[in-house]
Design a protein around this motif. Sequence first.
Motif, PDB file in Angstrom:
ATOM      1  N   GLY A 184      54.428 -81.173  51.810  1.00 52.38           N
ATOM      2  CA  GLY A 184      55.619 -81.335  52.262  1.00 52.38           C
ATOM      3  C   GLY A 184      56.066 -80.342  53.463  1.00 52.38           C
ATOM      4  O   GLY A 184      55.226 -79.628  54.009  1.00 52.38           O
ATOM      5  N   CYS A 210      61.205 -82.875  53.115  1.00 54.46           N
ATOM      6  CA  CYS A 210      60.448 -83.827  53.089  1.00 54.46           C
ATOM      7  C   CYS A 210      58.858 -83.991  52.568  1.00 54.46           C
ATOM      8  O   CYS A 210      58.249 -83.301  52.788  1.00 54.46           O
ATOM      9  CB  CYS A 210      60.363 -84.722  54.306  1.00 54.46           C
ATOM     10  SG  CYS A 210      60.015 -86.531  54.225  1.00 54.46           S
ATOM     11  N   TRP A 223      62.409 -80.731  56.826  1.00 57.90           N
ATOM     12  CA  TRP A 223      62.456 -81.692  57.695  1.00 57.90           C
ATOM     13  C   TRP A 223      63.599 -81.404  58.529  1.00 57.90           C
ATOM     14  O   TRP A 223      63.631 -81.771  59.768  1.00 57.90           O
ATOM     15  CB  TRP A 223      62.974 -83.030  56.887  1.00 57.90           C
ATOM     16  CG  TRP A 223      62.934 -84.297  57.332  1.00 57.90           C
ATOM     17  CD1 TRP A 223      62.232 -85.154  58.291  1.00 57.90           C
ATOM     18  CD2 TRP A 223      64.278 -84.711  57.782  1.00 57.90           C
ATOM     19  NE1 TRP A 223      62.902 -86.198  58.793  1.00 57.90           N
ATOM     20  CE2 TRP A 223      63.906 -86.101  58.797  1.00 57.90           C
ATOM     21  CE3 TRP A 223      65.660 -84.723  57.645  1.00 57.90           C
ATOM     22  CZ2 TRP A 223      64.977 -87.022  58.913  1.00 57.90           C
ATOM     23  CZ3 TRP A 223      66.521 -85.528  57.695  1.00 57.90           C
ATOM     24  CH2 TRP A 223      66.384 -86.613  58.448  1.00 57.90           C
ATOM     25  N   ASP A 279      55.283 -85.943  51.014  1.00 57.50           N
ATOM     26  CA  ASP A 279      54.507 -87.299  50.803  1.00 57.50           C
ATOM     27  C   ASP A 279      54.181 -87.309  49.258  1.00 57.50           C
ATOM     28  O   ASP A 279      54.668 -86.730  48.391  1.00 57.50           O
ATOM     29  CB  ASP A 279      53.231 -87.194  51.595  1.00 57.50           C
ATOM     30  CG  ASP A 279      53.173 -86.966  52.951  1.00 57.50           C
ATOM     31  OD1 ASP A 279      54.186 -87.562  53.701  1.00 57.50           O
ATOM     32  OD2 ASP A 279      52.402 -86.306  53.482  1.00 57.50           O
ATOM     33  N   GLU A 280      53.941 -88.483  48.929  1.00 56.46           N
ATOM     34  CA  GLU A 280      53.456 -88.778  47.454  1.00 56.46           C
ATOM     35  C   GLU A 280      52.622 -87.954  46.859  1.00 56.46           C
ATOM     36  O   GLU A 280      52.689 -87.927  45.520  1.00 56.46           O
ATOM     37  CB  GLU A 280      53.085 -90.173  47.428  1.00 56.46           C
ATOM     38  CG  GLU A 280      51.856 -90.473  47.990  1.00 56.46           C
ATOM     39  CD  GLU A 280      51.457 -92.184  47.813  1.00 56.46           C
ATOM     40  OE1 GLU A 280      51.515 -92.572  46.840  1.00 56.46           O
ATOM     41  OE2 GLU A 280      50.984 -92.772  48.942  1.00 56.46           O
ATOM     42  N   GLY A 337      59.705 -90.502  62.167  1.00 61.12           N
ATOM     43  CA  GLY A 337      60.054 -89.697  60.635  1.00 61.12           C
ATOM     44  C   GLY A 337      60.666 -88.642  60.946  1.00 61.12           C
ATOM     45  O   GLY A 337      61.190 -88.181  59.763  1.00 61.12           O
ATOM     46  N   LYS A 390      58.145 -91.645  51.067  1.00 63.92           N
ATOM     47  CA  LYS A 390      58.521 -90.284  51.463  1.00 63.92           C
ATOM     48  C   LYS A 390      59.870 -89.648  50.400  1.00 63.92           C
ATOM     49  O   LYS A 390      60.493 -90.457  50.140  1.00 63.92           O
ATOM     50  CB  LYS A 390      58.929 -90.274  52.786  1.00 63.92           C
ATOM     51  CG  LYS A 390      58.000 -90.623  53.574  1.00 63.92           C
ATOM     52  CD  LYS A 390      57.036 -89.384  53.787  1.00 63.92           C
ATOM     53  CE  LYS A 390      56.102 -89.916  54.998  1.00 63.92           C
ATOM     54  NZ  LYS A 390      55.039 -88.760  55.364  1.00 63.92           N
TER      55      LYS A 390
END
Length: 282
Positions: free
Chosen positions: A140, A133, A143, A135-136, A182, A115
């Motif tokens: 996003g 935030c 957050w 992801d690969e 998360g 992350k």
Amino acid sequence: MALSIEDVTIFADGLDHPECVAVHPNGSVWAGGEGGQIYKISEDGKTIEEINNTRGFNLGIAFSPGAAWLAVCDLKNKCVWKLDLKTNELTKFATGADDVLFNIPNYASFTKREKLFVSDSGAFRQVTGKIFCFDEDGTGKIWHNGPFNFANGLTLSADEKFLYVVCTWLPGVERIAINENGSAGDRETFCTLPQTCPDGMAFDNDENLYIACYAPNSIFKVNKQREVSLLINDWEAHTLSNPTNIAFGGKNFDQLYSANLGRWHVSKIDLQVKGLKLAGHF
């Protein structure tokens, strides 16, 4: 005990006002310039190579887990770039999320699960900062909507249960709990640094937090009891000149590297304290 300027050396010179610094697992030191340069510096500091150029103004950088790629925050282009470290190919990773575009994407910090947290400072003298935030794959979300008083440097606790956020105009550091799913949890002020402009930070293995300040050319240490002490100050502003981002590295991982936005070099501080390894070192 505070260090003296004699404990600091110029590690690599001839860079274009570097704001960011990160250390690769192989010991090389990476930095970014205000003209978009992405620099790779040999472990001994003698060789500087420009790997690529964003044609922007590079702020924070971070290595992904396994150091497969480098995330580069770009002020001018208002995006985060992805530099593939096998091909040195540069592609745009993100420009925002949840229909909100970056304004000042300032710093990036990876978790071990890939992350990527990104601070968006908002605007100068306006309390509008946010934390994104991703992801690969670049998917996003916002957050934490803040607002933060100029969200800047980021770092994670060793157990990744907390995200620390430099808020330059607080001035100080806030801490946000990371829930088991998360999501963002409770938010609190971790420490304040009156009459400073904090920028970047890094933990050592004993959970002491080191905070570099653009002004007044200082690095502070905050222990687990949240007691603040001065680590080093350069009143001449020649060796530590507007220090911004900092990162641990060196053969024994006990040297602290500092980018210096006010000049043309990366400094190395002989701290002799082992740093906390980041996600990119695993």
